[in-house]
Design an enzyme around this catalytic site. Structure first.
Site, PDB file in Angstrom:
ATOM      1  N   ASP A 160      63.627  67.298  53.228  1.00 43.48           N
ATOM      2  CA  ASP A 160      64.757  66.444  53.582  1.00 43.48           C
ATOM      3  C   ASP A 160      64.275  65.202  54.324  1.00 43.48           C
ATOM      4  O   ASP A 160      63.087  65.100  54.668  1.00 43.48           O
ATOM      5  CB  ASP A 160      65.730  67.280  54.443  1.00 43.48           C
ATOM      6  CG  ASP A 160      67.181  66.968  54.154  1.00 43.48           C
ATOM      7  OD1 ASP A 160      67.458  65.870  53.644  1.00 43.48           O
ATOM      8  OD2 ASP A 160      68.032  67.823  54.444  1.00 43.48           O
ATOM      9  N   TRP A 196      68.599  61.496  49.245  1.00 42.00           N
ATOM     10  CA  TRP A 196      69.993  61.232  48.862  1.00 42.00           C
ATOM     11  C   TRP A 196      70.156  59.970  48.021  1.00 42.00           C
ATOM     12  O   TRP A 196      71.238  59.375  47.981  1.00 42.00           O
ATOM     13  CB  TRP A 196      70.888  61.151  50.119  1.00 42.00           C
ATOM     14  CG  TRP A 196      70.510  62.157  51.163  1.00 42.00           C
ATOM     15  CD1 TRP A 196      70.673  63.512  51.077  1.00 42.00           C
ATOM     16  CD2 TRP A 196      69.866  61.916  52.413  1.00 42.00           C
ATOM     17  NE1 TRP A 196      70.171  64.115  52.194  1.00 42.00           N
ATOM     18  CE2 TRP A 196      69.679  63.162  53.036  1.00 42.00           C
ATOM     19  CE3 TRP A 196      69.434  60.756  53.076  1.00 42.00           C
ATOM     20  CZ2 TRP A 196      69.067  63.296  54.278  1.00 42.00           C
ATOM     21  CZ3 TRP A 196      68.832  60.901  54.319  1.00 42.00           C
ATOM     22  CH2 TRP A 196      68.654  62.146  54.904  1.00 42.00           C
ATOM     23  N   ASP A 218      75.595  64.482  50.449  1.00 34.88           N
ATOM     24  CA  ASP A 218      75.903  65.907  50.255  1.00 34.88           C
ATOM     25  C   ASP A 218      77.220  66.155  49.511  1.00 34.88           C
ATOM     26  O   ASP A 218      78.262  65.609  49.866  1.00 34.88           O
ATOM     27  CB  ASP A 218      75.969  66.616  51.609  1.00 34.88           C
ATOM     28  CG  ASP A 218      74.602  66.664  52.276  1.00 34.88           C
ATOM     29  OD1 ASP A 218      73.653  66.050  51.749  1.00 34.88           O
ATOM     30  OD2 ASP A 218      74.491  67.318  53.322  1.00 34.88           O
TER      31      ASP A 218
HETATM   32  C1  GLA Z   1      71.027  67.555  54.450  1.00 29.78           C
HETATM   33  C2  GLA Z   1      70.846  67.901  52.986  1.00 29.78           C
HETATM   34  C3  GLA Z   1      71.664  69.135  52.673  1.00 29.78           C
HETATM   35  C4  GLA Z   1      71.233  70.295  53.566  1.00 29.78           C
HETATM   36  C5  GLA Z   1      71.349  69.887  55.033  1.00 29.78           C
HETATM   37  C6  GLA Z   1      70.732  70.898  55.964  1.00 29.78           C
HETATM   38  O1  GLA Z   1      72.315  67.141  54.748  1.00 29.78           O
HETATM   39  O2  GLA Z   1      71.221  66.840  52.173  1.00 29.78           O
HETATM   40  O3  GLA Z   1      71.511  69.497  51.306  1.00 29.78           O
HETATM   41  O4  GLA Z   1      69.921  70.655  53.253  1.00 29.78           O
HETATM   42  O5  GLA Z   1      70.682  68.653  55.273  1.00 29.78           O
HETATM   43  O6  GLA Z   1      70.769  70.510  57.302  1.00 29.78           O
END
Ligand code: GLA
Length: 412
Positions: A160, A196, A218
């Site tokens: 991430d 993202w 997300d």
């Molecule tokens: C980010 C990611 C999510 C998840 C969260 C966990 O928001 O994009 O998919 O993994 O972190 O904290």
């Protein structure tokens, strides 16, 4: 020191040096080139959308069991991913450790269990000091953490980008550092880039050693974002991913984020920012379009309580075959009108998958001439949701499409 003693010391040093060299030489290196680590889009299940931090060894084991018993494993869903909030900090040698309450027997024992079921284990970290959930992350410890993940038997790392510098150059560097560390770790570990889409990961994922790239922020358990607070729904993700189809190729897959199929508004993080749940028509559209686009398929509902509708959608072998098609091309969007969209995807056996999406809020009659899609022959039309051929010698299709429904046909 006498001459004899000097000889002994010299001999001792030489032996130690030889042992060190041979230990180094024997250190295993990962065998598969990074570009070949994910020949088709990875499929599995992820903890985050339903369970957030409410995760444990028991949940992972029960989910692994459910994946086998439900037939999901045999349909291709192989990875069980532990997302954020598994970490328990670092030990006195700076080795990353799991939360001992959630994972009392450690991750290695859990990986052994998962592997014994014919499944693979995925884990999560972040290219900064802290993850999105505020836990210990891997920046500055990439090689050490990669070795730890390899020693546990991890097969996939979702990496991430929370708490890291915004610019693209730093992101590339940090992802490359982790990919290199994974390559040196002695185990084949797939690397999922999770920035993202904000730094266009699709353009540099392959170059830095990643296998898949998140395309959006997300996903929430909703059709589309109407509250405008930052969550994204199924249609929003289709719209941000459709223009990226040319970047899809073997070993380089879009990650359109988790499938929300079957969450029904009950998931943890997937239920804020307007995530009230979807209809099964909308869930079926998500499955259809994720497969048309060659996305990673990461389930996120509670697999221990699958409904017949969940199974009908998630176990549809015909739609999964489109996702996993060996030609590895994503669908192109050839029609993009306000109320509907049409996508075409060539398949390895020479046929084409066509998706007709009613993005409007009312049922409508739609018609598509195959010629307008660049398909000039006469086709047998198979409906992959009805599991039957609906026409032969056809040059067009017309019919009713429900609000938010997607028809998927294979033309041969
Ligand atoms: C980010 C990611 C999510 C998840 C969260 C966990 O928001 O994009 O998919 O993994 O972190 O904290």
């Amino acid at each position: 020191m006498t001459l004899n003693n000097m000889r002994r010391v010299f001999f001792f040093i030489a032996v130690v040096a030889m042992m060190a060299t041979s230990a180094f030489a024997q250190q295993p290196t990962a065998t598969t080139e990074r570009g070949k680590l994910a020949p088709t889009p990875p499929m599995g299940w992820m903890t985050w959308n339903m369970f957030k931090g409410d995760i444990s060894e028991q949940l992972i084991k029960e989910t692994a069991d459910a994946m086998v018993e439900s037939g999901l494993r045999d349909a291709g869903y192989k990875y069980v991913f532990i997302d954020d909030l598994w970490q328990g900090g670092r030990d006195n040698r700076n080795n990353i450790i799991p939360d001992p309450k959630k994972f009392p027997n450690g991750i290695k024992a859990l990986a052994d269990y998962v592997h014994s079921k014919g499944l693979k284990l995925g884990i999560y970290s972040d290219a900064a000091q802290l993850t999105c959930g505020g836990c210990t992350a891997s920046y500055g410890f990439e090689e050490q953490d990669a070795r730890t993940f390899a020693s546990w038997g991890v097969d996939y790392l979702k990496y991430d980008y929370c708490n890291a510098p915004e610019d693209s150059a730093t992101a590339r560097l940090r992802y490359k550092t982790m990919a290199d560390a994974l390559s040196k770790s002695g185990r084949d570990i797939v690397l999922g880039i999770c920035e993202w889409g904000q730094r266009n990961g699709e353009e540099w994922c392959e170059h830095v050693g990643g296998q898949l790239w998140r395309t959006s922020s997300d996903v929430r358990d909703m059709w589309k974002d109407i509250v405008n607070q930052g969550g994204v729904g199924i249609l929003d993700i289709i719209n941000v991913t459709a223009p990226l189809s040319k970047q899809v190729r073997h070993g380089q897959w879009p990650d359109m984020d988790m499938l929300v199929v079957g969450l029904n508004g009950k998931g943890g993080p997937s239920s804020d920012l307007g995530g009230v749940g979807c209809t099964y028509t909308e869930y079926q559209t998500q499955m259809s379009m994720w497969c048309m686009m060659s996305s990673v398929l990461a389930l996120s509902n509670d697999l221990r309580h699958l409904t017949p509708e969940d199974k009908r959608i998630l176990l549809n072998k015909e739609i999964i075959a489109i996702d996993q098609d060996p030609l590895g091309k994503a669908a192109e969007r050839v029609v993009n009108e306000a109320g509907h969209q049409v996508f075409v995807r060539p398949l390895a056996n020479g046929s084409h998958a066509v998706a007709i999406l009613n993005s409007g809020d009312k049922a409508q009659r739609l018609s598509v001439s195959f010629k307008q899609l660049g398909l000039t022959g006469k086709y047998t039309v198979r409906d992959v949701w009805q599991h039957r051929d609906i026409a032969s010698g056809a040059t067009k299709w017309g019919g009713k499409v429900q609000a938010h429904e997607t028809k998927v046909f294979v033309l041969r």
